[in-house]
Write an enzyme that holds these catalytic residues in place. Structure first.
Site, PDB file in Angstrom:
ATOM      1  N   THR A 133      38.642  45.560  27.851  1.00  0.00           N
ATOM      2  CA  THR A 133      39.626  45.593  28.616  1.00  0.00           C
ATOM      3  C   THR A 133      40.676  44.196  28.667  1.00  0.00           C
ATOM      4  O   THR A 133      40.071  43.247  27.975  1.00  0.00           O
ATOM      5  CB  THR A 133      39.080  45.312  30.335  1.00  0.00           C
ATOM      6  OG1 THR A 133      39.988  44.899  31.206  1.00  0.00           O
ATOM      7  CG2 THR A 133      37.969  44.098  30.131  1.00  0.00           C
ATOM      8  N   ASP A 134      41.722  44.311  29.194  1.00  0.00           N
ATOM      9  CA  ASP A 134      42.635  42.892  28.868  1.00  0.00           C
ATOM     10  C   ASP A 134      41.953  41.570  29.810  1.00  0.00           C
ATOM     11  O   ASP A 134      42.589  40.493  29.662  1.00  0.00           O
ATOM     12  CB  ASP A 134      44.179  43.069  29.058  1.00  0.00           C
ATOM     13  CG  ASP A 134      44.407  43.771  30.507  1.00  0.00           C
ATOM     14  OD1 ASP A 134      43.432  43.914  31.302  1.00  0.00           O
ATOM     15  OD2 ASP A 134      45.560  43.966  30.864  1.00  0.00           O
ATOM     16  N   GLU A 135      41.273  42.114  30.819  1.00  0.00           N
ATOM     17  CA  GLU A 135      40.764  41.201  31.874  1.00  0.00           C
ATOM     18  C   GLU A 135      39.954  39.897  31.018  1.00  0.00           C
ATOM     19  O   GLU A 135      39.815  39.068  31.730  1.00  0.00           O
ATOM     20  CB  GLU A 135      40.103  41.749  33.017  1.00  0.00           C
ATOM     21  CG  GLU A 135      40.758  42.658  33.676  1.00  0.00           C
ATOM     22  CD  GLU A 135      40.295  43.193  35.069  1.00  0.00           C
ATOM     23  OE1 GLU A 135      39.554  42.398  35.774  1.00  0.00           O
ATOM     24  OE2 GLU A 135      40.552  44.296  35.367  1.00  0.00           O
ATOM     25  N   TYR A 170      32.863  40.894  36.422  1.00  0.00           N
ATOM     26  CA  TYR A 170      33.118  42.139  35.638  1.00  0.00           C
ATOM     27  C   TYR A 170      33.634  41.641  34.165  1.00  0.00           C
ATOM     28  O   TYR A 170      33.138  42.038  33.185  1.00  0.00           O
ATOM     29  CB  TYR A 170      34.155  42.821  36.193  1.00  0.00           C
ATOM     30  CG  TYR A 170      34.758  44.111  35.354  1.00  0.00           C
ATOM     31  CD1 TYR A 170      34.285  45.023  34.494  1.00  0.00           C
ATOM     32  CD2 TYR A 170      36.101  43.930  34.980  1.00  0.00           C
ATOM     33  CE1 TYR A 170      34.814  45.800  33.679  1.00  0.00           C
ATOM     34  CE2 TYR A 170      36.849  44.785  34.366  1.00  0.00           C
ATOM     35  CZ  TYR A 170      36.244  45.550  33.582  1.00  0.00           C
ATOM     36  OH  TYR A 170      36.624  46.316  32.739  1.00  0.00           O
ATOM     37  N   LYS A 174      32.323  41.992  30.214  1.00  0.00           N
ATOM     38  CA  LYS A 174      32.880  42.714  29.184  1.00  0.00           C
ATOM     39  C   LYS A 174      33.308  41.669  27.875  1.00  0.00           C
ATOM     40  O   LYS A 174      33.063  42.191  27.039  1.00  0.00           O
ATOM     41  CB  LYS A 174      34.201  43.573  29.719  1.00  0.00           C
ATOM     42  CG  LYS A 174      34.107  44.348  30.653  1.00  0.00           C
ATOM     43  CD  LYS A 174      33.551  45.787  30.135  1.00  0.00           C
ATOM     44  CE  LYS A 174      34.163  46.345  28.699  1.00  0.00           C
ATOM     45  NZ  LYS A 174      33.556  47.269  28.138  1.00  0.00           N
TER      46      LYS A 174
END
Length: 359
Positions: A133-135, A170, A174
């Protein structure tokens, strides 16, 4: 080619499975634990295909993973299985640590032991594609922090070399899994590739996420919750465009590379909700505008303000571009939920009634 897809009954995973079965001659082994967000009804269009196999397996279960690798002999792994909702990670981070970190480690080790036993030709062709993810990058400057600048390319974007700065349980989990994957390449030589994507939307999305939540709440006359002022910005990517991109990466991407995948659609959350309301006003008109149901609520703790992907590497090196604009993709999404109310009801039964999660 035989591709082992983890999390293939989830939102993005099921789109990947459908894309492979519908548009290639490859076979898929779908490995999914079937948590609340995994639903085999998302795969009914391909479930009877001879090139599709389902294995209900937890990626933390090494014995079962070893059996799956030995039995099915995959040529590649596409690893999508993950706990993925930020709000849930605030309330219960342990599941995210277990699945996203321990599960990825367990899968890497199972894949490595399997890969080491392959003959030279198959070993050279094998790929382990980790979908992230870009997060993991944290957040970017917001337009209201730079006077006079609109939402455009003058503001910085996430690139493949952006330093990691995750801010939620989260995104931390990741980021940890990304580092594990890269370490298994450098230390053990396992041929890995990593992709980081922006916010996905489209059919078969579990209704804890913004777009399906708003569609279903709007139809039932319920409040449409907006965190804070609704000015958080996300880059929106239609899930079927993402599925095409992921197949490009696993078949044409270079070992050791990272590819950022985005939709080139930066929108404030409030804009997204208003756009959904406008579409519903046209498709399912009622006495008052759906936007009257918008309800501003207390913001999420540590809420990142802006994400935006520079996907130029995907375009230049792998000749991929999204086919859907935000407008066309969103209309398709709303129409899908209107036509698939039974699916929506089934995925929520006994698990989730669209209550607010997190703190």
């Amino acid at each position: 080619m035989k591709i082992l897809v983890t999390g293939g009954a989830g939102f993005i995973g099921s789109a990947v499975v459908r894309n492979i079965i519908d548009n290639t001659q490859d076979s898929v082994i779908n490995v999914d634990k079937l948590t609340y967000a995994g639903n085999l009804e998302s795969l009914v269009t391909v479930s009877n295909n001879s090139r599709y196999t389902f294995e209900q397996v937890d990626i933390c279960n090494r014995v079962e993973l070893d059996r799956v690798f030995a039995q099915h002999q995959p040529d590649a792994v596409m690893h999508l299985a993950a706990e993925s909702h930020v709000d849930r990670s605030i309330t219960g981070p342990a599941d995210f640590i277990q699945t996203n970190i321990v599960g990825t480690y367990t899968l890497l080790e199972a894949a490595r032991q399997y890969w080491m036993q392959l003959d030279a030709e198959r070993k050279a062709a094998f790929r382990f594609h980790h979908i992230s993810t870009d997060e993991v990058y944290g957040d970017l400057p917001h337009p209201d922090e730079q006077e006079g600048k609109a939402i455009n390319l003058e503001l910085p974007l996430f690139t493949e070399t952006t330093p990691y700065a995750p801010s939620s349980p989260y995104s931390v989990s990741k980021a940890s899994s990304d580092h594990l994957v890269r370490a298994w390449l450098r230390t053990y030589g396992l041929p890995t590739i990593v992709t980081n994507c922006s916010n996905n939307y489209g059919p078969y999305h579990f209704p804890e996420k913004l777009i399906p939540l708003v569609i279903l709440n709007a139809l039932e006359g319920k409040p449409l919750p907006i965190y804070g002022k609704g000015d958080q910005i996300r880059d929106w990517l239609y899930v079927e465009d993402h599925a095409r991109a992921l197949y490009k990466v696993v078949t044409e991407g270079k070992i050791g590379e990272t590819y950022n995948i985005g939709g080139h659609n930066e929108k404030q959350n409030l804009e997204v909700v208003q756009a959904i309301c406008s579409i519903l006003d046209t498709l399912v008109p009622k006495a008052t505008p759906y936007a009257d149901q918008i309800n501003y609520v207390t913001d999420r703790p540590g809420h990142d303000r802006r994400y935006a992907i520079d996907a130029s590497k995907m375009s230049k090196e792998l000749n991929w571009q999204p086919l859907e604009t935000f407008e066309t993709g969103l209309r398709k999404t709303v129409e899908w939920y209107l036509a698939n109310q039974e699916w929506c009801q089934h995925v929520q039964d006994g698990t989730y009634q669209r209550e607010r999660l997190g703190i």
